[in-house]
Design a protein around this motif. Sequence first.
Motif, PDB file in Angstrom:
ATOM      1  N   LEU A 199       9.129  18.732  16.605  1.00  0.00           N
ATOM      2  CA  LEU A 199       9.145  19.054  15.015  1.00  0.00           C
ATOM      3  C   LEU A 199       8.016  20.413  14.798  1.00  0.00           C
ATOM      4  O   LEU A 199       8.477  20.953  14.128  1.00  0.00           O
ATOM      5  CB  LEU A 199       9.171  17.569  14.838  1.00  0.00           C
ATOM      6  N   THR A 200       7.049  20.554  16.176  1.00  0.00           N
ATOM      7  CA  THR A 200       6.011  20.671  15.303  1.00  0.00           C
ATOM      8  C   THR A 200       6.710  22.415  16.081  1.00  0.00           C
ATOM      9  O   THR A 200       6.766  24.177  15.809  1.00  0.00           O
ATOM     10  CB  THR A 200       4.877  21.253  16.498  1.00  0.00           C
ATOM     11  N   GLU A 201       8.164  23.209  16.687  1.00  0.00           N
ATOM     12  CA  GLU A 201       8.675  24.075  16.867  1.00  0.00           C
ATOM     13  C   GLU A 201       9.615  24.670  15.976  1.00  0.00           C
ATOM     14  O   GLU A 201       9.658  25.898  16.053  1.00  0.00           O
ATOM     15  CB  GLU A 201       9.223  24.217  17.867  1.00  0.00           C
ATOM     16  N   MET A 202       9.761  23.863  14.971  1.00  0.00           N
ATOM     17  CA  MET A 202      10.851  23.771  14.123  1.00  0.00           C
ATOM     18  C   MET A 202      10.508  24.616  12.956  1.00  0.00           C
ATOM     19  O   MET A 202       9.684  24.679  12.863  1.00  0.00           O
ATOM     20  CB  MET A 202      11.433  22.853  13.168  1.00  0.00           C
ATOM     21  N   THR A 203      11.382  25.388  12.330  1.00  0.00           N
ATOM     22  CA  THR A 203      11.358  26.901  11.409  1.00  0.00           C
ATOM     23  C   THR A 203      11.824  25.853   9.927  1.00  0.00           C
ATOM     24  O   THR A 203      11.716  24.463  10.208  1.00  0.00           O
ATOM     25  CB  THR A 203      12.709  27.561  10.782  1.00  0.00           C
ATOM     26  N   ALA A 204      11.110  25.711   9.332  1.00  0.00           N
ATOM     27  CA  ALA A 204      10.559  25.066   7.722  1.00  0.00           C
ATOM     28  C   ALA A 204      11.989  24.727   7.415  1.00  0.00           C
ATOM     29  O   ALA A 204      12.371  23.767   7.154  1.00  0.00           O
ATOM     30  CB  ALA A 204       9.646  26.000   6.772  1.00  0.00           C
ATOM     31  N   GLU A 205      13.028  25.381   7.838  1.00  0.00           N
ATOM     32  CA  GLU A 205      13.777  25.250   7.191  1.00  0.00           C
ATOM     33  C   GLU A 205      14.758  24.042   8.478  1.00  0.00           C
ATOM     34  O   GLU A 205      15.603  23.081   7.254  1.00  0.00           O
ATOM     35  CB  GLU A 205      15.298  26.880   7.202  1.00  0.00           C
ATOM     36  N   GLU A 206      15.244  24.107   9.554  1.00  0.00           N
ATOM     37  CA  GLU A 206      15.355  22.936   9.942  1.00  0.00           C
ATOM     38  C   GLU A 206      14.012  21.544   9.783  1.00  0.00           C
ATOM     39  O   GLU A 206      15.107  20.586   9.902  1.00  0.00           O
ATOM     40  CB  GLU A 206      14.780  23.227  11.603  1.00  0.00           C
ATOM     41  N   TRP A 207      12.746  21.837   9.458  1.00  0.00           N
ATOM     42  CA  TRP A 207      12.244  20.539   9.077  1.00  0.00           C
ATOM     43  C   TRP A 207      13.302  19.636   7.784  1.00  0.00           C
ATOM     44  O   TRP A 207      13.112  18.600   7.890  1.00  0.00           O
ATOM     45  CB  TRP A 207      11.397  20.860   8.875  1.00  0.00           C
ATOM     46  N   GLU A 208      13.191  20.825   7.004  1.00  0.00           N
ATOM     47  CA  GLU A 208      13.501  19.809   5.840  1.00  0.00           C
ATOM     48  C   GLU A 208      15.112  19.240   5.945  1.00  0.00           C
ATOM     49  O   GLU A 208      15.393  18.631   5.083  1.00  0.00           O
ATOM     50  CB  GLU A 208      13.240  21.340   4.779  1.00  0.00           C
ATOM     51  N   SER A 209      15.766  20.225   6.738  1.00  0.00           N
ATOM     52  CA  SER A 209      17.164  20.065   6.934  1.00  0.00           C
ATOM     53  C   SER A 209      17.232  18.323   7.573  1.00  0.00           C
ATOM     54  O   SER A 209      18.396  17.699   7.779  1.00  0.00           O
ATOM     55  CB  SER A 209      18.212  20.473   7.711  1.00  0.00           C
ATOM     56  N   LEU A 210      15.604  17.923   8.148  1.00  0.00           N
ATOM     57  CA  LEU A 210      15.967  16.403   9.143  1.00  0.00           C
ATOM     58  C   LEU A 210      15.990  15.721   7.687  1.00  0.00           C
ATOM     59  O   LEU A 210      16.819  14.436   8.250  1.00  0.00           O
ATOM     60  CB  LEU A 210      14.670  16.717   9.643  1.00  0.00           C
ATOM     61  N   CYS A 211      15.726  15.918   7.244  1.00  0.00           N
ATOM     62  CA  CYS A 211      15.898  14.652   5.686  1.00  0.00           C
ATOM     63  C   CYS A 211      16.891  14.087   5.217  1.00  0.00           C
ATOM     64  O   CYS A 211      18.213  15.242   5.159  1.00  0.00           O
ATOM     65  CB  CYS A 211      14.781  14.308   4.319  1.00  0.00           C
ATOM     66  N   ASP A 212      17.512  13.039   6.054  1.00  0.00           N
ATOM     67  CA  ASP A 212      18.580  12.746   5.963  1.00  0.00           C
ATOM     68  C   ASP A 212      19.481  12.137   4.483  1.00  0.00           C
ATOM     69  O   ASP A 212      20.497  11.719   3.742  1.00  0.00           O
ATOM     70  CB  ASP A 212      18.607  10.823   6.461  1.00  0.00           C
ATOM     71  N   GLY A 213      18.392  11.929   3.592  1.00  0.00           N
ATOM     72  CA  GLY A 213      18.558  11.941   2.146  1.00  0.00           C
ATOM     73  C   GLY A 213      18.075  10.312   1.821  1.00  0.00           C
ATOM     74  O   GLY A 213      19.239   9.435   0.608  1.00  0.00           O
ATOM     75  N   CYS A 214      18.135   9.098   2.776  1.00  0.00           N
ATOM     76  CA  CYS A 214      17.145   7.723   2.587  1.00  0.00           C
ATOM     77  C   CYS A 214      17.145   7.552   1.787  1.00  0.00           C
ATOM     78  O   CYS A 214      16.949   6.504   0.936  1.00  0.00           O
ATOM     79  CB  CYS A 214      17.353   6.973   3.570  1.00  0.00           C
ATOM     80  N   PRO A 259      26.729  16.332   3.065  1.00  0.00           N
ATOM     81  CA  PRO A 259      25.273  16.416   2.279  1.00  0.00           C
ATOM     82  C   PRO A 259      24.936  14.983   2.526  1.00  0.00           C
ATOM     83  O   PRO A 259      23.511  14.094   2.569  1.00  0.00           O
ATOM     84  CB  PRO A 259      24.617  16.985   1.376  1.00  0.00           C
ATOM     85  N   MET A 260      25.914  13.886   1.942  1.00  0.00           N
ATOM     86  CA  MET A 260      26.067  12.817   1.375  1.00  0.00           C
ATOM     87  C   MET A 260      26.084  11.036   2.433  1.00  0.00           C
ATOM     88  O   MET A 260      26.942  10.617   1.401  1.00  0.00           O
ATOM     89  CB  MET A 260      26.715  12.537   0.429  1.00  0.00           C
ATOM     90  N   SER A 261      26.729  12.189   3.184  1.00  0.00           N
ATOM     91  CA  SER A 261      26.581  11.040   4.579  1.00  0.00           C
ATOM     92  C   SER A 261      26.461   9.661   4.824  1.00  0.00           C
ATOM     93  O   SER A 261      26.941   8.398   5.134  1.00  0.00           O
ATOM     94  CB  SER A 261      27.259  11.484   5.861  1.00  0.00           C
ATOM     95  N   THR A 262      24.659   9.589   4.625  1.00  0.00           N
ATOM     96  CA  THR A 262      23.349   8.526   4.761  1.00  0.00           C
ATOM     97  C   THR A 262      23.976   8.000   3.269  1.00  0.00           C
ATOM     98  O   THR A 262      24.003   6.793   3.835  1.00  0.00           O
ATOM     99  CB  THR A 262      22.947   9.446   4.549  1.00  0.00           C
ATOM    100  N   VAL A 263      24.751   8.276   2.120  1.00  0.00           N
ATOM    101  CA  VAL A 263      24.509   7.677   0.787  1.00  0.00           C
ATOM    102  C   VAL A 263      26.468   7.162   1.422  1.00  0.00           C
ATOM    103  O   VAL A 263      26.069   4.972   1.292  1.00  0.00           O
ATOM    104  CB  VAL A 263      24.938   8.322  -0.353  1.00  0.00           C
ATOM    105  N   LYS A 264      27.015   7.131   1.754  1.00  0.00           N
ATOM    106  CA  LYS A 264      28.175   7.210   2.002  1.00  0.00           C
ATOM    107  C   LYS A 264      28.001   5.674   3.100  1.00  0.00           C
ATOM    108  O   LYS A 264      29.258   4.796   2.778  1.00  0.00           O
ATOM    109  CB  LYS A 264      29.673   8.714   2.182  1.00  0.00           C
ATOM    110  N   LYS A 265      27.774   6.169   3.990  1.00  0.00           N
ATOM    111  CA  LYS A 265      27.444   4.831   5.152  1.00  0.00           C
ATOM    112  C   LYS A 265      26.765   3.673   4.921  1.00  0.00           C
ATOM    113  O   LYS A 265      26.429   2.738   5.917  1.00  0.00           O
ATOM    114  CB  LYS A 265      26.955   5.256   6.085  1.00  0.00           C
ATOM    115  N   GLY A 266      26.068   4.323   3.429  1.00  0.00           N
ATOM    116  CA  GLY A 266      25.141   2.683   3.131  1.00  0.00           C
ATOM    117  C   GLY A 266      23.394   2.520   3.479  1.00  0.00           C
ATOM    118  O   GLY A 266      22.574   1.744   3.204  1.00  0.00           O
TER     119      GLY A 266
END
Length: 148
Positions: free
Chosen positions: A13-28, A113-120
């Motif tokens: 996690l500490t090696e990730m760029t800011a963009e990579e870090w933000e992209s980890l959020c799945d939107g749950c 982007p909405m796969s988390t939502v679509k999967k419930g």
Amino acid sequence: MKKVNAFWREKTLTEMTAEEWESLCDGCAKCCLQKLEDEDTDEVYYTNLVCRYLDAQCRCKVYNTRHEKVPSCIWLKPADVSAFKWLPDTCAYRLVYEGKDLPSWHPLRTGKPMSTVKKGKSVLHWPVIPDDAVPEDEWEDHIIFKAE
């Protein structure tokens, strides 16, 4: 089929760029649920009360100013993740910290982007209530589960 850049398998996690870090959020949006901590046991309990700034797409309407609008909003940072044991067991930040892979429904794996939502897997289909609709002294009445 497009090959996915699985950076989360190769970097900490500490090696990730800011963009990579933000992209980890799945939107749950489970981190947007109000949580209560038992002062005696340090146990954390989730409520069905969601931040008033969460939109219908499970995104923060005031993301860039969220800490000004909601001073208690926890800012997840790579160096602090080990302290966030309250994060859901499906949270990508927690999974990567624990050396696990992302679930098959995660947007980084599906490319959607909405796969988390679509999967419930998000709070979008839960009976949540905006936190400003309930007085804070009644939040205990809205506990739905204990953090694992």
